[in-house]
Design a protein around this motif. Structure first.
Motif: not given
Length: 677
Positions: A91-95, A139-146, A150-153, A197-206
């Motif tokens: 239910i959480y919206h990070w933005r 995907a926007d969260w990945v973009r903001y974080a990494n 530069g958080y490297g999540v 992964k289109a934003v950051d191909p290095t992430i791992r998705v579960g």
């Protein structure tokens, strides 16, 4: 996680008339034999990941990310922190930092969370909103974080316990999608993974999976092509990198709850086997929520946490995350002389019951499981390899870790609330120095104490955690460990093994283990080996070690586990098929075929359950019985089974843990060919 809120004394009388005055009275004092603990460093298990010791943070916790809490997590050796908190994730919206329908505490936004993570020296695990979110939002969260921050999540989950969306009846998880099936979840997980992964191909998705042996694992709902794990892994498996499981074992006492850690090895193995079968590849396994139903804040919770974390790590789970850092008081009881608040938190929330009759200690006071995590971080550090350890007493659990510098740590868990245990330790493939540093966390303690001891003996207080830190008797440079072996052809009696080379000029020792029995199978200068004389339908764990010309032996390779098959040819064949499953029970059909040349009169079919928590409830087309773990079906009609003929019988079974299918069936004492379906 569902949405959370806020010896007896013997007296001896001497009769003067019965004993001559000159004769001394000898009273024999009977002492219990020490518990035997054997540590075998040649039987290597998995290595400790940097994220192995993890916790959950929740956005309704006003202490999330505070310096005091971050420092406590750092001091306990916590390496991973999960956000934004169980069912709130959906239910959480990070933005906007909002969770419609739920409470959001001040200063718990993503940046505050990351500040606490960084201060603690940990890594983040983030759960993207599946229930009320979109792939674009994730995907926007990945973009903001990494990209922006530069958080490297690196690790991202897609939703939390989505199987609790009502599809199987029970509903606690938010899911706005009209289609709540595993097929819909799998399809969208694929979309989430591709967008992120289109934003950051290095992430791992579960992806969310059900835990083997826990509801609703194994259930096939109306309209589904299979169980949750089968459908999710078949569709989303190629796109994801790890599977997410949770575990909250039930029970109302220590003897009910603490032994259930025995189920974890089978549960993890079954998840891996499902991934290979349905996704066609190996994936990581993350236990991102774990807690217990008994003694959550007192010593049973600590003993459970230490044993469960170590067991999961030994089986290759890369992170285990305790639910929760803070949670709040529930009900108050006394357990082993200590006050328990039935609080899921590692740290006190400083709250009181609604009627004010009981209050927790001061805010952020550590509960017993917190000290268990601190003990775990001192027992096994990132990069250490866990190795096999066994005990002669079921109330004493043992774990061991070998470090890169040659030192060894042995963690012992005494689950007896009333009696201490004397322990005698033996070591295979390792010669410790005589001295040891002994770390102890006992019932009611407020921290870990350190004393000096020896490598061969230890006294375990009642309801305690004890870790021995050892140095090798001699310090020497050992050959590098070989890489993980692989299994080629596996039959009922043989297996072909191969492994990456360690170094030039070494000889390889191949060791196999069944249960606690470890043996050397052979040695070779090459990088492959065929082992024969194996037992059908048996699970083996294999390690390879390198020995140089000076006789120095390397640490063990990472393990390989494989299972031999049923015989490929026999005078009988069996086909076992599970037809229905409802989460803690199932119906199975067994087709028995006479593949021999002579009739089988008054036949009897037997098999043995792979675990102690499976049982026969009833059956048909035969007379059924169970003794111990052995199930017997006797021909009810007394008719001969002619050559080429097949008879089908069936039964209802139940289970209270991972439902491991039987492998071997015997007709009249002859092992049959065939395999479970």
């Amino acid at each position: 996680m569902r949405r959370a809120h806020a010896a007896v004394l013997l007296s001896v009388s001497a009769l003067a008339l019965a004993v001559p005055a000159a004769a001394p009275l000898a009273v024999a004092e009977e002492r219990a034999a020490p518990v035997e603990v054997v540590v075998d460093v040649r039987a290597g298990l998995e290595k400790v990941d940097e994220l192995a010791i993890g916790v959950n943070h929740a956005i309704w916790d006003a202490q999330l990310g505070t310096p005091e809490v971050a420092d406590l997590m750092r001091d306990a050796g916590v390496g991973a922190m999960r956000y934004p908190g169980g069912s709130y994730s959906d239910i959480y919206h990070w933005r906007t930092h909002t969770a419609p329908g739920g409470y959001v505490a001040p200063n718990t936004d993503f940046d505050h969370f990351m500040a606490g993570v960084r201060r603690a020296g940990a890594a983040p695990i983030v759960t993207a909103n599946y229930g009320t979110g979109t792939p674009e939002e994730a995907a926007d969260w990945v973009r903001y974080a990494n990209i922006e921050k530069g958080y490297g999540v690196r690790y991202w989950e897609i939703g939390n316990e989505i199987y609790g969306n009502g599809h199987y009846g029970s509903q606690w998880e938010a899911d706005d999608h009209p289609d709540k099936s595993p097929a819909q979840y799998a399809t969208l997980v694929r979309d989430y993974a591709r967008a992120m992964k289109a934003v950051d191909p290095t992430i791992r998705v579960g992806a969310v999976l059900t835990t083997p042996g826990e509801w609703p694992d194994g259930i096939t709902a109306t309209g589904d092509a299979g169980s949750w794990n089968q459908v999710v892994l078949s569709t989303a498996g190629p796109e994801v990198d790890f599977g997410i499981v949770h575990w909250y074992p039930t029970g109302e006492s220590g003897p009910e709850v603490l032994p259930k850690t025995d189920r974890l090895s089978d549960a993890v193995r079954m998840v891996r086997e499902q991934a290979r079968r349905y996704a066609g590849k190996d994936i990581g396994v993350a236990m991102t929520e774990l807690n217990t139903s008994y003694g959550r804040n007192t010593q049973p919770g600590a003993l459970f946490a230490a044993d469960a974390y170590a067991t999961l790590t030994a089986n290759g789970v890369f992170t285990t995350d305790w639910w929760n850092v803070h949670n709040g008081i529930d009900r108050v009881s006394t357990i082993a002389g200590q006050t328990d608040y039935h609080d899921y938190g590692l740290l006190s929330s400083g709250t009181c019951t609604e009627d004010g009759s009981a209050c927790e200690p001061a805010l952020n006071t550590p509960f017993a499981p917190y000290h268990a995590l601190a003990m775990l971080s001192r027992f096994a550090r990132p990069g250490d390899q866990l190795v096999a350890a066994s005990t002669s007493d079921p109330l004493v659990r043992a774990h061991a870790a070998r470090r890169g510098d040659g030192s060894l740590a042995v963690m012992l868990v005494n689950q007896d609330p009333d009696a201490a245990r004397e322990v005698a330790l033996e070591y295979a493939g390792y010669r410790p120095g005589g001295a040891a540093v002994v770390l102890t966390f006992g019932n009611g303690d407020t921290g870990i104490t350190a004393t000096s001891g020896t490598s061969g003996r230890a006294t375990l207080p009642p309801y305690s955690l004890t870790t021995l830190l050892l140095r090798p008797a001699t310090q020497e440079t050992l050959p590098a460990a070989p890489g993980r072996p692989r299994a080629g052809t596996v039959t009922d009696r043989a297996a072909t093994l191969s492994w990456p080379p360690a170094a030039a000029g070494v000889k390889y020792e191949i060791r196999g283990q069944v249960g606690e029995d470890s043996q050397q199978w052979g040695e070779t200068t090459g990088t492959s080996f065929t082992v024969t004389n194996l037992a059908p339908g048996t699970r083996y764990t294999v390690n390879v070690l390198a020995r140089d010309n000076a006789g120095r032996v390397s640490p063990a390779s990472p393990p390989l586990t494989f299972q031999t098959t049923a015989p490929s040819a026999s005078s009988c064949a069996v086909r076992f098929t599970e037809t229905t499953n409802w989460g803690n029970g199932f119906v199975a059909d067994i087709a028995v075929t006479n593949t021999g040349t002579a009739p089988v009169d008054a036949w009897t079919l037997t098999f043995t359950w792979p675990t102690t928590w499976q049982r026969l409830d009833s059956g048909w087309n035969a007379t059924w019985s169970q003794e111990g773990r052995t199930v017997r079906a006797v021909d009810a009609e007394g008719d001969a089974l002619a050559p080429g003929a097949t008879t089908t019988i069936g039964f209802v079974g139940s289970y209270q843990g991972p439902n491991v299918p039987p492998v071997l069936f015997a007709l009249g004492g002859t092992l049959c060919s065939g395999a479970p379906q």
